[in-house]
Design an enzyme around this catalytic site. Structure first.
Site, PDB file in Angstrom:
ATOM      1  N   ASN A   8       0.850  -1.187   0.000  1.00 26.53           N
ATOM      2  CA  ASN A   8       0.000   0.000   0.000  1.00 26.53           C
ATOM      3  C   ASN A   8       0.893   1.247   0.000  1.00 26.53           C
ATOM      4  O   ASN A   8       1.668   1.457   0.942  1.00 26.53           O
ATOM      5  CB  ASN A   8      -0.893  -0.052   1.257  1.00 26.53           C
ATOM      6  CG  ASN A   8      -1.854   1.097   1.318  1.00 26.53           C
ATOM      7  OD1 ASN A   8      -1.483   2.234   1.029  1.00 26.53           O
ATOM      8  ND2 ASN A   8      -3.082   0.844   1.709  1.00 26.53           N
ATOM      9  N   HIS A  11       0.926   6.178   1.827  1.00 25.99           N
ATOM     10  CA  HIS A  11       1.675   7.114   2.675  1.00 25.99           C
ATOM     11  C   HIS A  11       2.859   7.764   1.967  1.00 25.99           C
ATOM     12  O   HIS A  11       3.400   8.751   2.456  1.00 25.99           O
ATOM     13  CB  HIS A  11       2.070   6.449   3.981  1.00 25.99           C
ATOM     14  CG  HIS A  11       0.849   6.106   4.779  1.00 25.99           C
ATOM     15  ND1 HIS A  11      -0.072   7.063   5.140  1.00 25.99           N
ATOM     16  CD2 HIS A  11       0.366   4.927   5.215  1.00 25.99           C
ATOM     17  CE1 HIS A  11      -1.060   6.477   5.785  1.00 25.99           C
ATOM     18  NE2 HIS A  11      -0.828   5.189   5.829  1.00 25.99           N
ATOM     19  N   HIS A  44      -5.528   3.674  -1.938  1.00 25.90           N
ATOM     20  CA  HIS A  44      -6.850   4.071  -1.443  1.00 25.90           C
ATOM     21  C   HIS A  44      -7.096   5.506  -1.915  1.00 25.90           C
ATOM     22  O   HIS A  44      -6.430   6.433  -1.445  1.00 25.90           O
ATOM     23  CB  HIS A  44      -6.859   3.984   0.090  1.00 25.90           C
ATOM     24  CG  HIS A  44      -8.200   4.261   0.698  1.00 25.90           C
ATOM     25  ND1 HIS A  44      -8.434   4.154   2.039  1.00 25.90           N
ATOM     26  CD2 HIS A  44      -9.385   4.645   0.147  1.00 25.90           C
ATOM     27  CE1 HIS A  44      -9.697   4.451   2.294  1.00 25.90           C
ATOM     28  NE2 HIS A  44     -10.291   4.766   1.167  1.00 25.90           N
ATOM     29  N   ARG A  46      -9.255   8.313  -1.485  1.00 26.86           N
ATOM     30  CA  ARG A  46     -10.313   8.777  -0.569  1.00 26.86           C
ATOM     31  C   ARG A  46     -11.101   9.911  -1.197  1.00 26.86           C
ATOM     32  O   ARG A  46     -10.605  10.607  -2.099  1.00 26.86           O
ATOM     33  CB  ARG A  46      -9.691   9.275   0.738  1.00 26.86           C
ATOM     34  CG  ARG A  46      -9.272   8.163   1.665  1.00 26.86           C
ATOM     35  CD  ARG A  46      -8.686   8.719   2.950  1.00 26.86           C
ATOM     36  NE  ARG A  46      -8.419   7.645   3.897  1.00 26.86           N
ATOM     37  CZ  ARG A  46      -9.265   7.254   4.845  1.00 26.86           C
ATOM     38  NH1 ARG A  46     -10.426   7.865   4.993  1.00 26.86           N
ATOM     39  NH2 ARG A  46      -8.949   6.270   5.653  1.00 26.86           N
ATOM     40  N   ARG A  50      -6.821  12.757   0.115  1.00 24.59           N
ATOM     41  CA  ARG A  50      -5.777  13.244   1.023  1.00 24.59           C
ATOM     42  C   ARG A  50      -4.417  12.587   0.791  1.00 24.59           C
ATOM     43  O   ARG A  50      -3.400  13.105   1.150  1.00 24.59           O
ATOM     44  CB  ARG A  50      -6.199  13.108   2.480  1.00 24.59           C
ATOM     45  CG  ARG A  50      -6.144  11.694   3.021  1.00 24.59           C
ATOM     46  CD  ARG A  50      -6.181  11.723   4.536  1.00 24.59           C
ATOM     47  NE  ARG A  50      -7.529  11.714   5.027  1.00 24.59           N
ATOM     48  CZ  ARG A  50      -7.953  10.889   5.992  1.00 24.59           C
ATOM     49  NH1 ARG A  50      -7.117  10.058   6.556  1.00 24.59           N
ATOM     50  NH2 ARG A  50      -9.194  10.910   6.402  1.00 24.59           N
ATOM     51  N   GLU A  71      -8.608   0.606  -3.380  1.00 25.09           N
ATOM     52  CA  GLU A  71      -9.507   0.636  -2.223  1.00 25.09           C
ATOM     53  C   GLU A  71     -10.419   1.843  -2.378  1.00 25.09           C
ATOM     54  O   GLU A  71      -9.934   2.945  -2.659  1.00 25.09           O
ATOM     55  CB  GLU A  71      -8.711   0.782  -0.924  1.00 25.09           C
ATOM     56  CG  GLU A  71      -7.854  -0.407  -0.604  1.00 25.09           C
ATOM     57  CD  GLU A  71      -7.034  -0.203   0.651  1.00 25.09           C
ATOM     58  OE1 GLU A  71      -6.291  -1.118   1.014  1.00 25.09           O
ATOM     59  OE2 GLU A  71      -7.111   0.888   1.253  1.00 25.09           O
ATOM     60  N   THR A 102      -8.466   3.656   8.136  1.00 22.41           N
ATOM     61  CA  THR A 102      -9.714   2.883   8.092  1.00 22.41           C
ATOM     62  C   THR A 102      -9.904   2.171   9.433  1.00 22.41           C
ATOM     63  O   THR A 102      -9.140   1.268   9.777  1.00 22.41           O
ATOM     64  CB  THR A 102      -9.662   1.871   6.930  1.00 22.41           C
ATOM     65  OG1 THR A 102      -9.136   2.544   5.781  1.00 22.41           O
ATOM     66  CG2 THR A 102     -11.042   1.342   6.613  1.00 22.41           C
ATOM     67  N   GLU A 150     -11.202  -9.214   2.641  1.00 21.83           N
ATOM     68  CA  GLU A 150      -9.964  -8.837   3.336  1.00 21.83           C
ATOM     69  C   GLU A 150     -10.355  -8.548   4.776  1.00 21.83           C
ATOM     70  O   GLU A 150     -11.206  -7.702   5.044  1.00 21.83           O
ATOM     71  CB  GLU A 150      -9.325  -7.604   2.684  1.00 21.83           C
ATOM     72  CG  GLU A 150      -8.050  -7.212   3.431  1.00 21.83           C
ATOM     73  CD  GLU A 150      -7.261  -6.105   2.734  1.00 21.83           C
ATOM     74  OE1 GLU A 150      -7.328  -5.986   1.494  1.00 21.83           O
ATOM     75  OE2 GLU A 150      -6.572  -5.361   3.450  1.00 21.83           O
ATOM     76  N   HIS A 193      -4.069  -4.439   7.571  1.00 23.06           N
ATOM     77  CA  HIS A 193      -4.196  -3.311   8.496  1.00 23.06           C
ATOM     78  C   HIS A 193      -3.342  -3.460   9.753  1.00 23.06           C
ATOM     79  O   HIS A 193      -3.497  -4.415  10.508  1.00 23.06           O
ATOM     80  CB  HIS A 193      -5.644  -3.016   8.923  1.00 23.06           C
ATOM     81  CG  HIS A 193      -5.804  -1.547   9.230  1.00 23.06           C
ATOM     82  ND1 HIS A 193      -5.442  -0.993  10.423  1.00 23.06           N
ATOM     83  CD2 HIS A 193      -6.210  -0.516   8.455  1.00 23.06           C
ATOM     84  CE1 HIS A 193      -5.640   0.304  10.396  1.00 23.06           C
ATOM     85  NE2 HIS A 193      -6.099   0.626   9.200  1.00 23.06           N
TER      86      HIS A 193
HETATM   87  N1  PXP Z   1      -6.021  -2.964   3.697  1.00 23.00           N
HETATM   88  C1  PXP Z   1      -6.987  -2.030   3.739  1.00 23.00           C
HETATM   89  C2  PXP Z   1      -8.324  -2.386   3.173  1.00 23.00           C
HETATM   90  C3  PXP Z   1      -6.733  -0.740   4.244  1.00 23.00           C
HETATM   91  O1  PXP Z   1      -7.719   0.170   4.264  1.00 23.00           O
HETATM   92  C4  PXP Z   1      -5.444  -0.441   4.697  1.00 23.00           C
HETATM   93  C5  PXP Z   1      -5.143   0.926   5.214  1.00 23.00           C
HETATM   94  O2  PXP Z   1      -5.248   1.852   4.207  1.00 23.00           O
HETATM   95  C6  PXP Z   1      -4.467  -1.440   4.629  1.00 23.00           C
HETATM   96  C7  PXP Z   1      -4.791  -2.706   4.152  1.00 23.00           C
HETATM   97  C8  PXP Z   1      -3.063  -1.194   5.049  1.00 23.00           C
HETATM   98  O3  PXP Z   1      -2.996  -0.920   6.410  1.00 23.00           O
HETATM   99  P1  PXP Z   1      -1.658  -0.377   7.032  1.00 23.00           P
HETATM  100  O4  PXP Z   1      -1.323   0.896   6.332  1.00 23.00           O
HETATM  101  O5  PXP Z   1      -1.982  -0.196   8.469  1.00 23.00           O
HETATM  102  O6  PXP Z   1      -0.611  -1.442   6.784  1.00 23.00           O
END
Ligand code: PXP
Length: 239
Positions: A8, A11, A44, A46, A50, A71, A102, A150, A193
């Protein structure tokens, strides 16, 4: 079969947006993630854009050959966007404007879900639902005809960080029981997550997980160890 890793990269976009310019470059990060073993890229988009913005998603889809996992919130605007973008996967997630991340799984009683899933599937997009690790959510997800679930691993990951054995067992068993139930369906089983090296390794006790989606820890740990190295280390854990 090795468990897949979806990286992901939200960030990286958060950091870039802090200056409102182009660095660090999302596309460069995507290439490094893939080069070091990521099986897919998770983004993701949003409502408030952001982190990853609509045009980032379009550019990544155009330039990256590996699968994109988009996402998105269950809204009409995002569904229309997904249908145009045509990522390989869409993971439908709940979204609150003020949340930092999330916070939990999707409410599967949302009446719009059926229509959204139908529309995405008609565009040949594989659909996953981000849900809490509860047996009834697995049953409901299955009745919605999605390709994957998931499970939100936030509580489990927090229990690991607290080193609270009782809580670790409780949360781990919830996930394991959901996997057991999921095996009776045709849905793929993904996790994500709050995961780090320790929690991901622990979850590997569960056999035949399809995919982990990991973001925040990878990006944070990259400051100390380098992005490519962190991705590689996760790939080793997921073998
Ligand atoms: N999976 C989903 C569906 C999420 O919403 C997120 C957070 O954006 C993640 C995985 C990844 O989570 P993390 O950034 O805490 O590893």
């Amino acid at each position: 079969m090795p468990v897949k890793l979806g990286v992901n990269i939200d960030h990286i976009a958060t950091l870039r947006n802090a200056r409102g310019e182009g660095h660090p470059d999302l596309l460069k990060a995507a290439h490094i993630a893939i080069k070091n073993g990521a099986n897919s890229l998770t983004i993701h988009v949003r409502e408030d854009q952001r982190h990853v913005k609509f045009n980032d998603a379009v550019l990544l889809k155009k330039k990256i050959k590996s699968p994109i996992n988009l996402e998105m919130a269950p809204t009409k605007q995002m569904t229309n966007f997904a249908v145009k973008l045509k990522p390989k996967y869409v993971c439908i997630v709940p979204e609150k404007r003020r949340e930092v991340t999330t916070e939990g799984g999707l409410n599967l009683k949302n009446k719009n879900l059926k229509t959204i899933i139908k529309k995405l599937k008609a565009s040949r997009i594989l659909v996953s639902l981000f849900i809490n690790p509860e047996k009834n959510t697995i049953i409901m997800a299955n009745s919605l005809g999605v390709d994957a679930v998931e499970l939100h691993t936030g509580n489990f990951a927090r229990a690991i960080k607290k080193k609270n054995k009782k809580l670790i067992n409780l949360e781990f068993n919830k996930i394991k029981n959901c996997k057991f139930l999921c095996d009776k369906t045709s849905m793929k089983f993904n996790l994500g997550h709050g995961l780090d090296y320790v929690s991901a390794k622990y979850l590997m006790k569960i056999k035949r997980i399809n995919e982990f989606n990991i973001g925040h820890f990878i990006i944070g740990e990259s400051i100390f160890d380098g992005f490519g190295n962190v991705v590689k280390k996760f790939k080793k854990i997921l073998k």
